[in-house]
Design an enzyme around this catalytic site. Structure first.
Site, PDB file in Angstrom:
ATOM      1  N   GLY A  30       2.912   4.615  -1.196  1.00 34.32           N
ATOM      2  CA  GLY A  30       3.901   4.773  -2.248  1.00 34.32           C
ATOM      3  C   GLY A  30       3.970   6.149  -2.842  1.00 34.32           C
ATOM      4  O   GLY A  30       4.922   6.466  -3.532  1.00 34.32           O
ATOM      5  N   GLY A  31       2.970   7.026  -2.609  1.00 31.52           N
ATOM      6  CA  GLY A  31       3.056   8.390  -3.123  1.00 31.52           C
ATOM      7  C   GLY A  31       3.106   8.424  -4.633  1.00 31.52           C
ATOM      8  O   GLY A  31       2.142   8.091  -5.324  1.00 31.52           O
ATOM      9  N   GLY A  84       0.830  -1.200   0.000  1.00 25.50           N
ATOM     10  CA  GLY A  84       0.000   0.000   0.000  1.00 25.50           C
ATOM     11  C   GLY A  84       0.859   1.242   0.000  1.00 25.50           C
ATOM     12  O   GLY A  84       2.046   1.223   0.268  1.00 25.50           O
ATOM     13  N   SER A 110       4.725   6.490  -6.550  1.00 27.04           N
ATOM     14  CA  SER A 110       5.049   5.185  -7.122  1.00 27.04           C
ATOM     15  C   SER A 110       4.030   4.121  -6.749  1.00 27.04           C
ATOM     16  O   SER A 110       3.369   4.201  -5.723  1.00 27.04           O
ATOM     17  CB  SER A 110       6.434   4.734  -6.635  1.00 27.04           C
ATOM     18  OG  SER A 110       7.415   5.712  -6.853  1.00 27.04           O
ATOM     19  N   ASP A 119      11.700  14.800   0.501  1.00 31.05           N
ATOM     20  CA  ASP A 119      10.417  14.194   0.890  1.00 31.05           C
ATOM     21  C   ASP A 119      10.575  13.360   2.159  1.00 31.05           C
ATOM     22  O   ASP A 119      10.100  12.223   2.229  1.00 31.05           O
ATOM     23  CB  ASP A 119       9.861  13.349  -0.257  1.00 31.05           C
ATOM     24  CG  ASP A 119       8.365  13.045  -0.092  1.00 31.05           C
ATOM     25  OD1 ASP A 119       7.696  13.789   0.655  1.00 31.05           O
ATOM     26  OD2 ASP A 119       7.892  12.076  -0.699  1.00 31.05           O
ATOM     27  N   LYS A 151       9.792  -0.136  -7.224  1.00 31.59           N
ATOM     28  CA  LYS A 151       8.981   1.085  -7.207  1.00 31.59           C
ATOM     29  C   LYS A 151       8.825   1.586  -8.638  1.00 31.59           C
ATOM     30  O   LYS A 151       9.794   1.991  -9.277  1.00 31.59           O
ATOM     31  CB  LYS A 151       9.623   2.151  -6.323  1.00 31.59           C
ATOM     32  CG  LYS A 151       9.604   1.777  -4.844  1.00 31.59           C
ATOM     33  CD  LYS A 151       9.820   2.985  -3.946  1.00 31.59           C
ATOM     34  CE  LYS A 151       9.566   2.621  -2.486  1.00 31.59           C
ATOM     35  NZ  LYS A 151       9.625   3.800  -1.604  1.00 31.59           N
ATOM     36  N   VAL A 173       4.227   0.322  -5.535  1.00 30.07           N
ATOM     37  CA  VAL A 173       5.290  -0.397  -4.830  1.00 30.07           C
ATOM     38  C   VAL A 173       4.962  -1.884  -4.792  1.00 30.07           C
ATOM     39  O   VAL A 173       3.890  -2.276  -4.314  1.00 30.07           O
ATOM     40  CB  VAL A 173       5.476   0.150  -3.404  1.00 30.07           C
ATOM     41  CG1 VAL A 173       6.665  -0.531  -2.723  1.00 30.07           C
ATOM     42  CG2 VAL A 173       5.680   1.663  -3.423  1.00 30.07           C
TER      43      VAL A 173
END
Length: 510
Positions: free
Chosen positions: A25-26, A23, A28, A137, A45, A30
């Site tokens: 991943g922003g 779950g 990406s 980030d 990713k 994953v």
């Protein structure tokens, strides 16, 4: 999702077995895969296709390789990188343990736990900064807890995406605008952890933005929530620039004063007022007073104050500090206004909300809203913000927005919101309601007029997750307003045509 896993499996071949998707991943998707050659698990990713489609994969690879050169036990290394159907991906070791985000779901941390994690994060940043790599980030999702240590993942990913995206867009649109000059930039990050200069897309933003994010991280670990919370993402971003966070010792009174002072120093608005480096932050965290538990105020001349002074290079004059803050506020005025853009997490109870059942991977079917979004690419040009004092020129903002709307409406395969629908959508977003927006992308802008010069800041935003797909600043003469409108409208039309992979127009472009 099954189709993407199958494609990834075919691409990786027999050396890897793709097991499952993780779950989050922003930027990406994953996946966990088993490396059959080395008998270990790795993480793959893959940039989300809606973001990766407009990325220069070669430039992304070069930037990722810079981060791959980082070698340290507290940095999760990059093992390999490649492309899947033109979308970049990279491989990293699978870290057994849990993310700091997962740990925070069980509540605030103790002082000892917090300082231990902060030391590890600061040490990782010190190594990266020495190699001129800025993370951009830092957040709980990118801090992994394993074997009594905190390791930092995703070094260089945000910059790699931003640089590769900008290079692709700059090539696609070109810079030959009639009577205008262009400066492009992309502001990426996670709203709750973005430094003021990062929110403002300051081209000089550098290592101090990571120090600020560490301050937010520390605040959240000790209090249980970031400094600015309970608001819409755009309001959180504006708060980073305009509001002071509540002193952390007011939220948790028993903290050692030296630790409270250090956390608040990391959260200074002006980068020059934060610790001068990640290495200096490590030194400060090693000071015994940070975990002393003393409840007495930190007196002038005490060790903690001396450490803080050493970090900032001494006290600057009040006049110099005022000049710096004033410059900041002026430079950030446009960006604050643009923060009506949609920034939202897109996750609820660990499940990403569906926004485009066909184009966005991992989307779930959720009734007619998802189906209508999947039917055709869509965009809304939100009302542009006019900032200048001469209200008689406010029509310029509406004229430019209308020109962009008209140009986009000429695209046969693109659904474009009407002006009234866009105004209603902006009111909805401003109220904090960003669930199941009726369009896939948003165009936002700010117009300033000074004398005979017109300056426009415009952004293309992915409505699904709030990522800025493109940001540009254009200047032109007020007497040549039609040319400026045409340039911006044409550029945005070309950008969206490439983003959605629309067919070439069958009529002459305007």
């Amino acid at each position: 999702m099954a189709q993407l896993i199958e494609s990834l499996q075919r691409h990786l071949g027999d050396d890897f077995v793709v097991e499952r998707e993780l779950g989050g991943g922003g930027m990406s998707r994953v996946f966990v895969a088993f490396d059959t050659r080395l008998d270990r698990r790795v993480v793959v990713k893959l940039l989300r296709p809606e973001l990766g489609a407009g990325v220069n994969a070669q430039r992304f690879r070069r930037e990722i390789l810079t981060a791959a050169a980082l070698q340290h036990p507290l940095i999760v290394p990059v093992l390999d990188t490649g492309e899947l159907d033109g979308v970049p991906y990279f491989l990293m070791p699978f870290v057994e343990g849990e993310s700091l985000r997962s740990r925070l779901q069980r509540g605030a941390l103790t002082v000892v736990e917090t300082v231990r994690i902060l030391r590890d994060v600061a040490r990782a940043l010190a190594v990266a900064h020495a190699r001129q790599v800025v993370h951009r980030d830092i957040k709980p999702d990118n801090v992994l807890l394993a074997n009594e240590a905190a390791v930092v993942a995703d070094f260089g990913v945000s910059k790699a995406f931003a640089v590769a995206r900008h290079e692709h867009d700059a090539r696609m649109i070109g810079s030959n605008h009639s009577g205008s000059t262009t400066t492009a930039g992309v502001s990426l990050g996670t709203p709750a952890y973005m430094a003021p200069e990062q929110v403002a897309a300051d081209p000089q933003a550098s290592f101090p933005m990571d120090i600020y994010a560490v301050g937010v991280l520390a605040y959240e670990m000790l209090v249980g929530a970031p400094p600015f919370t309970g608001r819409s993402p755009q309001q959180v971003m504006a708060a980073h620039i305009t509001e002071l966070p509540a002193p952390i010792d007011e939220r948790r009174a028993e903290l050692p004063p030296a630790l409270s002072a250090l956390v608040m120093q990391c959260l200074e608005k002006d980068p020059a007022d934060r610790p001068v480096s990640a290495a200096a932050l490590v030194t400060a965290l090693d000071d015994p007073q940070v975990m002393s538990g003393s409840f007495t105020p930190v007196a002038e001349g005490s060790g903690a104050v001396e450490v803080l002074r050493a970090l900032t290079g001494g006290q600057r004059s009040a006049a110099k500090k005022r000049r710096t803050v004033w410059r900041w506020l002026i430079g950030s005025a446009v960006v604050i206004a643009v923060l009506t853009m949609v920034w939202w997490s897109g996750f609820r109870d660990g499940t990403r909300e569906a926004t485009d059942g066909a184009a966005l991977p991992g989307a779930v079917e959720s009734g007619t809203a998802a189906l209508s979004l999947a039917s055709a690419p869509s965009v809304a040009v939100l009302p542009f913000v006019y900032l200048s004092g001469d209200s008689t020129q406010a029509y310029i903002a509406s004229a430019i927005a209308d020109a962009i709307t008209g140009a986009l409406a000429a695209e046969r395969d693109l659904r474009v919101s009407s002006r009234s629908a866009a105004e209603a959508l902006q009111r909805r977003i401003a109220s904090g309601d960003t669930t199941q927006l009726p369009v896939q992308t948003l165009v936002e802008g700010v117009v300033e007029v000074e004398g005979n010069r017109v300056r426009l800041s415009v952004r293309l935003v992915n409505a699904a997750d709030g990522f800025t797909l493109y940001a540009d600043r254009v200047e032109g003469e007020r007497g040549n307003l039609f040319a400026l409108e045409d340039d911006v409208a044409h550029g945005m039309r070309e950008l969206l045509r490439a983003h959605f992979r629309l067919p070439a127009p069958d009529s002459v472009r305007r």
